[in-house]
Motif scaffolding. Structure first.
Motif, PDB file in Angstrom:
ATOM      1  N   LEU A  76       0.871  -1.183   0.000  1.00 28.15           N
ATOM      2  CA  LEU A  76       0.000   0.000   0.000  1.00 28.15           C
ATOM      3  C   LEU A  76       0.901   1.223   0.000  1.00 28.15           C
ATOM      4  O   LEU A  76       1.719   1.380   0.903  1.00 28.15           O
ATOM      5  N   PHE A  77       0.780   2.064  -1.009  1.00 31.60           N
ATOM      6  CA  PHE A  77       1.638   3.255  -0.994  1.00 31.60           C
ATOM      7  C   PHE A  77       1.034   4.378  -1.825  1.00 31.60           C
ATOM      8  O   PHE A  77       0.150   4.166  -2.657  1.00 31.60           O
ATOM      9  N   SER A  78       1.546   5.583  -1.577  1.00 29.17           N
ATOM     10  CA  SER A  78       1.111   6.771  -2.323  1.00 29.17           C
ATOM     11  C   SER A  78       2.329   7.600  -2.676  1.00 29.17           C
ATOM     12  O   SER A  78       3.245   7.753  -1.866  1.00 29.17           O
ATOM     13  N   VAL A  79       2.314   8.113  -3.899  1.00 34.66           N
ATOM     14  CA  VAL A  79       3.415   8.923  -4.420  1.00 34.66           C
ATOM     15  C   VAL A  79       2.923  10.345  -4.642  1.00 34.66           C
ATOM     16  O   VAL A  79       1.864  10.542  -5.252  1.00 34.66           O
ATOM     17  N   LEU A  80       3.690  11.304  -4.175  1.00 37.18           N
ATOM     18  CA  LEU A  80       3.356  12.712  -4.406  1.00 37.18           C
ATOM     19  C   LEU A  80       4.088  13.208  -5.651  1.00 37.18           C
ATOM     20  O   LEU A  80       5.312  13.092  -5.749  1.00 37.18           O
ATOM     21  N   LEU A  81       3.307  13.741  -6.594  1.00 34.37           N
ATOM     22  CA  LEU A  81       3.897  14.256  -7.832  1.00 34.37           C
ATOM     23  C   LEU A  81       3.671  15.756  -7.906  1.00 34.37           C
ATOM     24  O   LEU A  81       2.545  16.226  -7.724  1.00 34.37           O
ATOM     25  N   ARG A  82       4.740  16.471  -8.170  1.00 39.56           N
ATOM     26  CA  ARG A  82       4.618  17.917  -8.392  1.00 39.56           C
ATOM     27  C   ARG A  82       5.167  18.193  -9.777  1.00 39.56           C
ATOM     28  O   ARG A  82       6.365  18.450  -9.944  1.00 39.56           O
ATOM     29  N   ILE A  83       4.288  18.033 -10.763  1.00 35.74           N
ATOM     30  CA  ILE A  83       4.693  18.214 -12.155  1.00 35.74           C
ATOM     31  C   ILE A  83       3.742  19.238 -12.767  1.00 35.74           C
ATOM     32  O   ILE A  83       2.526  18.985 -12.823  1.00 35.74           O
ATOM     33  N   SER A 140      -4.184  24.905  -7.699  1.00 35.91           N
ATOM     34  CA  SER A 140      -3.837  26.184  -7.108  1.00 35.91           C
ATOM     35  C   SER A 140      -4.185  27.208  -8.183  1.00 35.91           C
ATOM     36  O   SER A 140      -3.460  27.343  -9.166  1.00 35.91           O
ATOM     37  N   GLY A 141      -5.358  27.841  -8.020  1.00 36.05           N
ATOM     38  CA  GLY A 141      -5.876  28.692  -9.096  1.00 36.05           C
ATOM     39  C   GLY A 141      -6.232  27.810 -10.281  1.00 36.05           C
ATOM     40  O   GLY A 141      -6.980  26.853 -10.146  1.00 36.05           O
ATOM     41  N   THR A 142      -5.638  28.094 -11.446  1.00 36.70           N
ATOM     42  CA  THR A 142      -5.978  27.299 -12.636  1.00 36.70           C
ATOM     43  C   THR A 142      -4.941  26.222 -12.908  1.00 36.70           C
ATOM     44  O   THR A 142      -5.055  25.485 -13.884  1.00 36.70           O
ATOM     45  N   ARG A 143      -3.904  26.141 -12.075  1.00 36.14           N
ATOM     46  CA  ARG A 143      -2.889  25.117 -12.347  1.00 36.14           C
ATOM     47  C   ARG A 143      -2.926  23.987 -11.309  1.00 36.14           C
ATOM     48  O   ARG A 143      -3.446  24.141 -10.206  1.00 36.14           O
ATOM     49  N   VAL A 144      -2.383  22.847 -11.749  1.00 36.18           N
ATOM     50  CA  VAL A 144      -2.357  21.683 -10.858  1.00 36.18           C
ATOM     51  C   VAL A 144      -1.242  21.880  -9.838  1.00 36.18           C
ATOM     52  O   VAL A 144      -0.082  22.071 -10.195  1.00 36.18           O
ATOM     53  N   ASP A 145      -1.618  21.851  -8.567  1.00 36.45           N
ATOM     54  CA  ASP A 145      -0.626  22.034  -7.510  1.00 36.45           C
ATOM     55  C   ASP A 145       0.130  20.722  -7.267  1.00 36.45           C
ATOM     56  O   ASP A 145       1.346  20.683  -7.226  1.00 36.45           O
ATOM     57  N   TYR A 146      -0.637  19.638  -7.089  1.00 35.18           N
ATOM     58  CA  TYR A 146       0.006  18.333  -6.919  1.00 35.18           C
ATOM     59  C   TYR A 146      -0.960  17.224  -7.316  1.00 35.18           C
ATOM     60  O   TYR A 146      -2.165  17.426  -7.398  1.00 35.18           O
ATOM     61  N   VAL A 147      -0.367  16.047  -7.571  1.00 30.88           N
ATOM     62  CA  VAL A 147      -1.137  14.840  -7.863  1.00 30.88           C
ATOM     63  C   VAL A 147      -0.634  13.765  -6.914  1.00 30.88           C
ATOM     64  O   VAL A 147       0.574  13.629  -6.707  1.00 30.88           O
ATOM     65  N   VAL A 148      -1.559  13.014  -6.326  1.00 32.81           N
ATOM     66  CA  VAL A 148      -1.178  11.875  -5.484  1.00 32.81           C
ATOM     67  C   VAL A 148      -1.669  10.600  -6.173  1.00 32.81           C
ATOM     68  O   VAL A 148      -2.847  10.491  -6.520  1.00 32.81           O
ATOM     69  N   CYS A 149      -0.756   9.665  -6.405  1.00 39.39           N
ATOM     70  CA  CYS A 149      -1.127   8.350  -6.947  1.00 39.39           C
ATOM     71  C   CYS A 149      -1.060   7.338  -5.815  1.00 39.39           C
ATOM     72  O   CYS A 149       0.026   7.047  -5.301  1.00 39.39           O
ATOM     73  N   GLY A 150      -2.214   6.817  -5.409  1.00 35.63           N
ATOM     74  CA  GLY A 150      -2.269   5.807  -4.349  1.00 35.63           C
ATOM     75  C   GLY A 150      -2.438   4.433  -4.975  1.00 35.63           C
ATOM     76  O   GLY A 150      -3.265   4.253  -5.882  1.00 35.63           O
ATOM     77  N   VAL A 151      -1.655   3.479  -4.511  1.00 38.44           N
ATOM     78  CA  VAL A 151      -1.649   2.146  -5.121  1.00 38.44           C
ATOM     79  C   VAL A 151      -1.828   1.074  -4.051  1.00 38.44           C
ATOM     80  O   VAL A 151      -1.169   1.101  -3.008  1.00 38.44           O
ATOM     81  N   GLY A 152      -2.727   0.140  -4.321  1.00 38.07           N
ATOM     82  CA  GLY A 152      -2.869  -1.041  -3.469  1.00 38.07           C
ATOM     83  C   GLY A 152      -2.646  -2.268  -4.327  1.00 38.07           C
ATOM     84  O   GLY A 152      -3.335  -2.457  -5.333  1.00 38.07           O
ATOM     85  N   ILE A 153      -1.657  -3.095  -3.972  1.00 43.94           N
ATOM     86  CA  ILE A 153      -1.365  -4.326  -4.732  1.00 43.94           C
ATOM     87  C   ILE A 153      -1.548  -5.522  -3.792  1.00 43.94           C
ATOM     88  O   ILE A 153      -0.962  -5.559  -2.705  1.00 43.94           O
ATOM     89  N   ASN A 154      -2.373  -6.485  -4.217  1.00 45.43           N
ATOM     90  CA  ASN A 154      -2.545  -7.703  -3.420  1.00 45.43           C
ATOM     91  C   ASN A 154      -1.307  -8.568  -3.595  1.00 45.43           C
ATOM     92  O   ASN A 154      -1.037  -9.056  -4.692  1.00 45.43           O
ATOM     93  N   VAL A 155      -0.563  -8.744  -2.517  1.00 48.05           N
ATOM     94  CA  VAL A 155       0.719  -9.455  -2.628  1.00 48.05           C
ATOM     95  C   VAL A 155       0.635 -10.857  -2.005  1.00 48.05           C
ATOM     96  O   VAL A 155       0.692 -11.862  -2.703  1.00 48.05           O
TER      97      VAL A 155
END
Ligand code: BTN
Length: 266
Positions: A76-83, A140-155
Motif C-alpha cells: 500500500l503506498f502513495s506517491v506525491l507528484l509535483r509536475i 492552485s488557481g488554474t494550475r495543478v498544484d500536486y497529484v497523489v497516486c495511491g496504489v494497493g497491490i494484493n501481494v
C-alpha cells in the motif's frame, strides 16, 4: 511493526537512483497513505515523496469504496507528484501508474503478459483484480498544484473475502498456480513501480500518452470485450491518446468515454 522486506525499502529504492521515493516514509500503521501524501503536499513535501504502510485503518478505493488489507499482507503506498501540467491531463496519471504497476506485477509473477491494465485504474491477472490505483489532485488557481497516486497491490493474500471470490487475486496466488517458488519482496515491487513511473510520468503529464500508448494498448484488458460504461454499451476498441475508452455501439457508432466504472467488473 514493519515487515523485513519493507524495512529495506528505503535502501532498495535509493539504490535505483531515481527522483521518486525520496523521501520514503515507511509506516507501521496509518489511516490512509493518500491522506498522508496530501497532508505532506500541504506541508511542502517534495516531488517524489512516498508513503507506504503495513496497514491502513481508513484505506480508500475509488467511488467511496473502502480498501481493506490485512496488516503486512499487501503493498500500500502513495506517491506525491509535483509536475506542472494542465488539469485535463491529471486522469492520465492513473493510466501511467496502472501501467507501471502492471509491469511490476508481471515481473513479480514471472510472466510478462500475465498482467493487464483495465481502464481506467485497475490491474488484472487471470481476469481478476490484483491492484487498484486512486489518483487525487489539488489545484492552485488554474494550475495543478500536486497529484497523489495511491496504489494497493494484493501481494501475499492467499484467502480472499467471500465477496471477492473469483473477482480478486494476489501475486502469491498467481505464482502458486504457475509453480513459481521463492520469497516475494514488496520493496522490490515498490522500487519497480517507482522506476517505471519515474521514466514516463513527467512526459505523459506534460505531453500526453503518446510515449506509453503502444505499451498500454498491448496490455489493455478491455480491448475487444463487451462493456457497459457511463451509458455506452458495446465493444471496447482501445484507449485513445487522450486516455478515453472507445466503445463501438451496436449501431456502429463509436463513443469516447473519459471516466467511469466499466461493467461487468472483470
Ligand atoms: C481502487 O481500485 O478503487 C483503488 C484502490 C487504491 C487503494 C490504495 S492503498 C494505498 C492508497 N491509500 C488509500 O487510502 N488508497 C490507496
Amino acid at each position: 511493526m514493519i515487515g523485513a522486506d519493507l524495512a529495506c525499502a528505503e535502501r532498495i529504492v535509493a539504490e535505483r537512483g531515481m527522483a521518486l521515493g525520496r523521501p520514503l516514509h515507511v509506516l507501521s500503521e496509518t489511516e490512509s497513505t493518500n491522506d498522508d501524501a496530501k497532508r505532506g503536499a500541504k506541508e511542502g513535501a517534495p516531488h517524489g515523496a512516498v508513503w507506504t504502510a503495513e496497514v491502513q485503518t481508513r484505506g480508500r478505493g475509488r467511488q467511496g469504496r473502502a480498501w481493506l488489507s490485512s496488516r503486512g499482507e499487501n503493498l500500500l503506498f502513495s506517491v506525491l507528484l509535483r509536475i506542472p501540467c494542465a488539469p485535463v491531463r491529471v486522469p492520465l496519471a492513473a493510466l501511467v501508474c496502472g501501467l507501471s504497476v502492471r509491469d511490476a506485477v508481471a515481473r513479480a509473477i514471472g510472466v510478462d503478459d500475465a498482467a493487464l491494465v483495465k481502464w481506467p485504474n485497475d490491474v488484472l491477472v487471470s481476469g481478476r483484480k490484483i491492484a487498484g490505483v486512486l489518483v487525487e489532485s489539488a489545484m492552485s488557481g488554474t494550475r495543478v498544484d500536486y497529484v497523489v497516486c495511491g496504489v494497493g497491490i494484493n501481494v501475499h493474500a492467499r484467502t480472499l473475502p467471500k465477496d471477492l471470490d473469483g473477482v480478486a487475486t494476489s501475486i502469491a496466488l498467481e505464482r502458486s498456480s504457475r509453480g513459481v517458488c521463492g520469497e516475494i519482496d514488496r520493496a522490490v515491487i515498490l522500487a519497480d513501480v517507482l522506476e517505471s513511473l519515474d521514466r514516463d510520468i513527467e512526459h505523459v503529464l506534460q505531453r500526453g500518452l503518446g510515449i506509453v500508448h503502444a505499451r498500454l494498448s498491448r496490455h489493455d484488458a478491455l480491448r475487444g470485450r463487451e462493456v457497459s460504461v457511463e451509458g455506452a454499451t458495446g465493444v471496447a476498441e482501445g484507449i485513445d491518446l487522450d486516455g478515453r475508452l472507445r466503445v463501438r455501439g451496436p449501431d456502429g457508432n463509436a463513443r469516447f468515454v473519459a471516466s467511469g466504472e466499466v461493467l461487468p467488473r472483470l
